[in-house]
Scaffold this motif. Structure first.
Motif, PDB file in Angstrom:
ATOM      1  N   ILE A   1       0.830  -1.207   0.000  1.00 28.69           N
ATOM      2  CA  ILE A   1       0.000   0.000   0.000  1.00 28.69           C
ATOM      3  C   ILE A   1       0.861   1.253   0.000  1.00 28.69           C
ATOM      4  O   ILE A   1       1.997   1.247   0.481  1.00 28.69           O
ATOM      5  CB  ILE A   1      -0.989   0.027   1.182  1.00 28.69           C
ATOM      6  CG1 ILE A   1      -0.265  -0.022   2.518  1.00 28.69           C
ATOM      7  CG2 ILE A   1      -1.992  -1.097   1.072  1.00 28.69           C
ATOM      8  CD1 ILE A   1      -1.173   0.157   3.707  1.00 28.69           C
ATOM      9  N   LYS A   2       0.297   2.293  -0.566  1.00 24.41           N
ATOM     10  CA  LYS A   2       0.966   3.585  -0.632  1.00 24.41           C
ATOM     11  C   LYS A   2       1.235   4.093   0.789  1.00 24.41           C
ATOM     12  O   LYS A   2       0.352   4.035   1.652  1.00 24.41           O
ATOM     13  CB  LYS A   2       0.054   4.562  -1.384  1.00 24.41           C
ATOM     14  CG  LYS A   2       0.621   5.930  -1.582  1.00 24.41           C
ATOM     15  CD  LYS A   2      -0.369   6.773  -2.372  1.00 24.41           C
ATOM     16  CE  LYS A   2       0.050   8.225  -2.363  1.00 24.41           C
ATOM     17  NZ  LYS A   2      -0.966   9.065  -2.996  1.00 24.41           N
ATOM     18  N   VAL A   3       2.430   4.581   1.013  1.00 29.40           N
ATOM     19  CA  VAL A   3       2.812   5.101   2.326  1.00 29.40           C
ATOM     20  C   VAL A   3       1.865   6.233   2.723  1.00 29.40           C
ATOM     21  O   VAL A   3       1.544   7.097   1.919  1.00 29.40           O
ATOM     22  CB  VAL A   3       4.267   5.616   2.287  1.00 29.40           C
ATOM     23  CG1 VAL A   3       4.646   6.254   3.610  1.00 29.40           C
ATOM     24  CG2 VAL A   3       5.214   4.484   1.957  1.00 29.40           C
ATOM     25  N   ASP A   4       1.372   6.187   3.937  1.00 27.47           N
ATOM     26  CA  ASP A   4       0.496   7.210   4.515  1.00 27.47           C
ATOM     27  C   ASP A   4      -0.848   7.379   3.805  1.00 27.47           C
ATOM     28  O   ASP A   4      -1.493   8.409   3.949  1.00 27.47           O
ATOM     29  CB  ASP A   4       1.209   8.569   4.592  1.00 27.47           C
ATOM     30  CG  ASP A   4       2.397   8.536   5.536  1.00 27.47           C
ATOM     31  OD1 ASP A   4       2.369   7.760   6.506  1.00 27.47           O
ATOM     32  OD2 ASP A   4       3.360   9.293   5.306  1.00 27.47           O
TER      33      ASP A   4
ATOM     34  N   GLU B   1      -5.461  -5.152  -6.712  1.00 29.43           N
ATOM     35  CA  GLU B   1      -5.495  -5.731  -8.057  1.00 29.43           C
ATOM     36  C   GLU B   1      -4.095  -6.084  -8.559  1.00 29.43           C
ATOM     37  O   GLU B   1      -3.931  -7.024  -9.333  1.00 29.43           O
ATOM     38  CB  GLU B   1      -6.194  -4.781  -9.027  1.00 29.43           C
ATOM     39  CG  GLU B   1      -7.679  -4.691  -8.779  1.00 29.43           C
ATOM     40  CD  GLU B   1      -8.388  -3.687  -9.651  1.00 29.43           C
ATOM     41  OE1 GLU B   1      -9.613  -3.848  -9.816  1.00 29.43           O
ATOM     42  OE2 GLU B   1      -7.762  -2.726 -10.155  1.00 29.43           O
ATOM     43  N   GLN B   2      -3.096  -5.357  -8.126  1.00 31.18           N
ATOM     44  CA  GLN B   2      -1.727  -5.600  -8.582  1.00 31.18           C
ATOM     45  C   GLN B   2      -1.019  -6.694  -7.779  1.00 31.18           C
ATOM     46  O   GLN B   2      -0.015  -7.229  -8.222  1.00 31.18           O
ATOM     47  CB  GLN B   2      -0.909  -4.308  -8.512  1.00 31.18           C
ATOM     48  CG  GLN B   2      -1.357  -3.278  -9.499  1.00 31.18           C
ATOM     49  CD  GLN B   2      -0.664  -1.934  -9.317  1.00 31.18           C
ATOM     50  OE1 GLN B   2       0.104  -1.741  -8.394  1.00 31.18           O
ATOM     51  NE2 GLN B   2      -0.948  -1.007 -10.215  1.00 31.18           N
ATOM     52  N   SER B   3      -1.547  -7.010  -6.612  1.00 32.00           N
ATOM     53  CA  SER B   3      -0.889  -7.975  -5.737  1.00 32.00           C
ATOM     54  C   SER B   3      -0.996  -9.392  -6.281  1.00 32.00           C
ATOM     55  O   SER B   3      -2.061  -9.831  -6.696  1.00 32.00           O
ATOM     56  CB  SER B   3      -1.499  -7.924  -4.335  1.00 32.00           C
ATOM     57  OG  SER B   3      -0.928  -8.924  -3.529  1.00 32.00           O
ATOM     58  N   ASP B   4       0.120 -10.099  -6.232  1.00 32.09           N
ATOM     59  CA  ASP B   4       0.082 -11.515  -6.596  1.00 32.09           C
ATOM     60  C   ASP B   4       0.248 -12.380  -5.342  1.00 32.09           C
ATOM     61  O   ASP B   4       0.417 -13.588  -5.426  1.00 32.09           O
ATOM     62  CB  ASP B   4       1.153 -11.849  -7.638  1.00 32.09           C
ATOM     63  CG  ASP B   4       2.554 -11.495  -7.181  1.00 32.09           C
ATOM     64  OD1 ASP B   4       2.720 -10.937  -6.075  1.00 32.09           O
ATOM     65  OD2 ASP B   4       3.505 -11.769  -7.942  1.00 32.09           O
TER      66      ASP B   4
ATOM     67  N   LYS C   1      -4.614 -13.580  -0.766  1.00 35.08           N
ATOM     68  CA  LYS C   1      -5.230 -14.905  -0.660  1.00 35.08           C
ATOM     69  C   LYS C   1      -6.720 -14.891  -0.964  1.00 35.08           C
ATOM     70  O   LYS C   1      -7.360 -15.921  -0.993  1.00 35.08           O
ATOM     71  CB  LYS C   1      -4.994 -15.461   0.739  1.00 35.08           C
ATOM     72  CG  LYS C   1      -3.526 -15.691   1.011  1.00 35.08           C
ATOM     73  CD  LYS C   1      -3.293 -16.152   2.412  1.00 35.08           C
ATOM     74  CE  LYS C   1      -1.797 -16.306   2.644  1.00 35.08           C
ATOM     75  NZ  LYS C   1      -1.416 -16.191   4.010  1.00 35.08           N
ATOM     76  N   SER C   2      -7.282 -13.700  -1.165  1.00 31.14           N
ATOM     77  CA  SER C   2      -8.713 -13.595  -1.470  1.00 31.14           C
ATOM     78  C   SER C   2      -8.882 -12.642  -2.648  1.00 31.14           C
ATOM     79  O   SER C   2      -7.914 -12.212  -3.261  1.00 31.14           O
ATOM     80  CB  SER C   2      -9.485 -13.108  -0.243  1.00 31.14           C
ATOM     81  OG  SER C   2      -8.980 -11.873   0.208  1.00 31.14           O
ATOM     82  N   SER C   3     -10.126 -12.308  -2.950  1.00 33.18           N
ATOM     83  CA  SER C   3     -10.397 -11.427  -4.083  1.00 33.18           C
ATOM     84  C   SER C   3      -9.804 -10.038  -3.821  1.00 33.18           C
ATOM     85  O   SER C   3      -9.573  -9.661  -2.664  1.00 33.18           O
ATOM     86  CB  SER C   3     -11.901 -11.309  -4.297  1.00 33.18           C
ATOM     87  OG  SER C   3     -12.480 -10.499  -3.281  1.00 33.18           O
ATOM     88  N   PRO C   4      -9.572  -9.262  -4.876  1.00 31.91           N
ATOM     89  CA  PRO C   4      -9.062  -7.906  -4.672  1.00 31.91           C
ATOM     90  C   PRO C   4      -9.973  -7.076  -3.756  1.00 31.91           C
ATOM     91  O   PRO C   4      -9.475  -6.356  -2.881  1.00 31.91           O
ATOM     92  CB  PRO C   4      -9.016  -7.316  -6.081  1.00 31.91           C
ATOM     93  CG  PRO C   4      -8.836  -8.496  -6.969  1.00 31.91           C
ATOM     94  CD  PRO C   4      -9.627  -9.600  -6.304  1.00 31.91           C
ATOM     95  N   PHE C   5     -11.286  -7.197  -3.943  1.00 33.11           N
ATOM     96  CA  PHE C   5     -12.215  -6.449  -3.094  1.00 33.11           C
ATOM     97  C   PHE C   5     -12.041  -6.834  -1.632  1.00 33.11           C
ATOM     98  O   PHE C   5     -11.920  -5.984  -0.761  1.00 33.11           O
ATOM     99  CB  PHE C   5     -13.667  -6.670  -3.527  1.00 33.11           C
ATOM    100  CG  PHE C   5     -14.659  -6.068  -2.569  1.00 33.11           C
ATOM    101  CD1 PHE C   5     -14.854  -4.695  -2.524  1.00 33.11           C
ATOM    102  CD2 PHE C   5     -15.387  -6.871  -1.698  1.00 33.11           C
ATOM    103  CE1 PHE C   5     -15.754  -4.132  -1.627  1.00 33.11           C
ATOM    104  CE2 PHE C   5     -16.288  -6.316  -0.806  1.00 33.11           C
ATOM    105  CZ  PHE C   5     -16.477  -4.940  -0.776  1.00 33.11           C
TER     106      PHE C   5
END
Length: 92
Positions: free
Chosen positions: A21-24, A43-46, A49-53
């Motif tokens: 996540i973006k800092v601050d 959405e960018q994370s690989d 463990k669950s859906s992006p939402f």
């Protein structure tokens, strides 16, 4: 809350296994900016463990819960509004 607990929750927020996540980002006064940043990260994370939402909402909820009584009414309102923005961003 002990100092170790504060360090633990800050470390989780900054070094999540699921999201970069973006800092601050949680300091922003714009709920939409918070939501869109979390959405992008999820959405960018690989590693999630669950859906992006679910990942984005979980991180936001985690932050709100860990801050607890230390959140001002106005800050909590911004973060709660970010939940609504996140739902909208994911068409929920």
């Amino acid at each position: 809350m002990s100092n170790n607990q504060k360090k633990w929750s800050r470390q989780v927020t900054e070094n999540s296994d699921a999201l970069d996540i973006k800092v601050d980002i949680f300091e922003s006064d714009d709920p939409k900016e918070i939501a869109l940043s979390l959405k992008r990260s999820a959405e960018q994370s690989d590693r999630r463990k669950s859906s992006p939402f679910q990942s984005a909402m979980s991180m936001l909820t985690f932050y709100i819960n860990r801050a607890g009584k230390n959140l001002s009414v106005s800050r909590k309102r911004v973060l709660e509004n970010a939940k609504d923005e996140l739902r909208e961003a994911f068409d929920r």
